[in-house]
Design an enzyme around this catalytic site. Sequence first.
Site, PDB file in Angstrom:
ATOM      1  N   ASN A  52       1.338  -1.215   0.191  1.00 17.38           N
ATOM      2  CA  ASN A  52       0.286   0.533  -0.303  1.00 17.38           C
ATOM      3  C   ASN A  52       0.766   1.637  -0.036  1.00 17.38           C
ATOM      4  O   ASN A  52       0.469   1.903   0.577  1.00 17.38           O
ATOM      5  CB  ASN A  52      -0.533   0.242   1.091  1.00 17.38           C
ATOM      6  CG  ASN A  52      -2.009  -1.098   1.217  1.00 17.38           C
ATOM      7  OD1 ASN A  52      -2.211  -1.484  -0.225  1.00 17.38           O
ATOM      8  ND2 ASN A  52      -2.226  -1.201   2.882  1.00 17.38           N
ATOM      9  N   HIS A  53       2.029   0.881  -0.733  1.00 19.83           N
ATOM     10  CA  HIS A  53       3.555   2.236  -0.619  1.00 19.83           C
ATOM     11  C   HIS A  53       3.071   3.029  -2.396  1.00 19.83           C
ATOM     12  O   HIS A  53       3.788   2.599  -3.217  1.00 19.83           O
ATOM     13  CB  HIS A  53       5.055   1.738  -0.554  1.00 19.83           C
ATOM     14  CG  HIS A  53       4.872   1.288   0.557  1.00 19.83           C
ATOM     15  ND1 HIS A  53       5.698   0.585   1.094  1.00 19.83           N
ATOM     16  CD2 HIS A  53       4.226   1.869   2.065  1.00 19.83           C
ATOM     17  CE1 HIS A  53       5.602   0.723   2.570  1.00 19.83           C
ATOM     18  NE2 HIS A  53       4.764   0.894   3.133  1.00 19.83           N
ATOM     19  N   ILE A  54       1.830   3.584  -2.501  1.00 20.45           N
ATOM     20  CA  ILE A  54       0.660   3.848  -4.230  1.00 20.45           C
ATOM     21  C   ILE A  54       1.770   4.595  -4.526  1.00 20.45           C
ATOM     22  O   ILE A  54       1.855   5.719  -4.378  1.00 20.45           O
ATOM     23  CB  ILE A  54      -0.305   4.249  -4.171  1.00 20.45           C
ATOM     24  CG1 ILE A  54      -1.182   2.923  -3.345  1.00 20.45           C
ATOM     25  CG2 ILE A  54      -0.877   4.608  -5.438  1.00 20.45           C
ATOM     26  CD1 ILE A  54      -2.070   3.552  -2.983  1.00 20.45           C
TER      27      ILE A  54
END
Length: 533
Positions: free
Chosen positions: A466-468
Site C-alpha cells: 500500500n505504498h502507492i
Amino acid sequence: MNAPLSATVVIVGSGIAASQIAQKLSKAGIDTLMLEAGPRIERWRIVENYRNSPYKGDLQSPYPPSEYAPHPQYSPEPSDYFQQFGPEPYKAGYLRVAGGTTWHWSAQAWRLLPNDMRLQSLYGVGRDWPISYDELEPYYLESEIEMGVGGPDDTGSPRSQPYPHPPLPLSDFDQTFKKVVEPAGYKVITEPAARNTEPFDGRPACCGNSNCMPICPIEAQYTGETALRKAERAGAQLTVEAVVYRIEHDSSGKIVAVHYKDPNGGSHRVTGKIFVLAANAIETPKLMLISKSDPFPNGIGNSHDNVGRHLMDHPGTTVTFLSKEPMWPGRGPMRLSCINNLRDGDFRREYSAMKLNVGNYSPVRAVSEYLLSKGVSGKELPSMARDYASRWVVVNSFFDILPDRDNRIVATDKLDALGIPKPGVHYRISDYINRARDVAHQHYDHIAGLFGGTDVRHDDNYFNNNHIMGTLIMGNDPADSVVDAHLRTHDHPNLFIASSGVMASAGTVNCTLTLSALSMRLADTLIQEARHA
C-alpha cells in the site's frame, strides 16, 4: 452553514499531504479550502470497529466505505470498486475519509537514500529525479520536526541535524534478533518512526498497544488526521462529502474550477486561483483522466499520455519459522527494526535493492490458525500455541520496483453510486524483482539457520505494501512526465500535484515521509504563487 465555494488555494483531498500544505498556507495568511470525498470519522469508533472485526489481518476492515465515496474493501469478500486487469493482481488499500490513509499506516518515517534518486545515472536502470537529495533534505527535516520523528544515528541518509526525538526502545524480541544476525553481517537498526517516544505536540507517548496498524488507539503516532486538525486550527477550511469529479479550465488551459458531487448527487462548482490535487496516487490520476475536454481529449495534464502510468509499490515476500529458543514477539509497536545494509550497491544494475523487515507482530492468531490447520486440538492446543507463539519469527521484504509505463491506473467504464468511473489497474512484476526475490529467499534461509529455525515456510507470492507511487511522475521533460521539479503540471500553470504519485523511484522504504517533504517544499512554492496570483 453553506459550504464555501471559492478560495485562493483549493486542495482536492485532506490526507497528510493536503493537510500539511493547508497548515503552512493558512499560517501564511492564505485562504485555503480542502475538499474531501469521504466523511469525518472518529478514533474511538474505529477502535471499536477493530475490536469487533473478525478480520483482524485486513487493515481496511475497521473503515467501512461510504456508498458515495467507496474505497477498496477485501473482507469478507473483495469489493468491485478497484477493477483488476492483470496480468498480476495489485491489491491496493487506501481510505477516502478526512485525514486520509495514514489513519492505518505503520508510522515508519524513512528518508530515501541519495542513490535512490539517481538510479539511471549510477546503475543504468529506472529514472533520475529532477531534484537532488540535497534539495529535499531541509524539507525532510521540517517534516520530521512536524511529525515528531525519532530515529537512530545512521540510516544511510545524510542529515543536517539529528532526529528531533530519540528512537523507540527495541523490544526483547528485536534485541535478540539483532544480537543473533549482526555477527553474520546483517546490519540491524531501529526504524525511524513518527510515533512519540515521549509526550509531544499534545499527543501521548507510545504505550505499546501493538496494533499500530490498523489504528493507534491513543494517537501516539502522527497521522493525516493530526495534520488536518492543526490545519483547521490555523484557519484552513474543509468540506467533507465532496466528491470531485471534474476539473474545469479556461481557453488558455488555466484551471478555473473543480466540480464536486454531494452524497445526494447534487453538483457544486468551486473556484480558485491555484489548485492542488492531493487525493492519493490512484484517485488523483483517475480524476485527471475523466476530466476530458475538446482541448484536452485525454484528460487534464495528459497531453503526452503519462497520467496514471509508472505505477509503483513495494512488492515483497515473506519467511516464517520457529526459532530454537523463545523470543516472544508482539510486545510494543508492530515494527521496530529492520536489516538496513541490503538497500544499495552495484547489484542494483541486475536486481532490486531490498529492506528486510523484522515483524514484532503478536503471533497468537496466526499460530492458532496454523495449528488448527494441522489438526491440533483439545488439551494439546493451548500448550503448543504458547510454545509456537514464543518462537514465531516473521521476516519480510520491500523490493525497489522500477517505473514501467505499462503499470498503470485507468478510469473504467464501471460507475459508482454517483455515476463516477471506478479506477482500474494494469500491473506486472518484472524479472528485476524476480531476481531480487530469489536473493531474498537465500537470505531468509540463512537467517532461519542462524536461529536454529525449524518449520521454515517461504511465501514467495508477492504482496504489496500500500505504498502507492508513480502514476503522476515528476521530470524535466513533458514528453515523459506529468509534473516538473516544483510539482506543477506541465500542461496547466496553476495546477499542482501533492502525491506520492510524483515520485520518480520507489526506493526500499515507506514513502510517507518523502511525500511529506515534497509537500512541505510545494507549500513554500504555493505561498509565493499565491502572493502574486
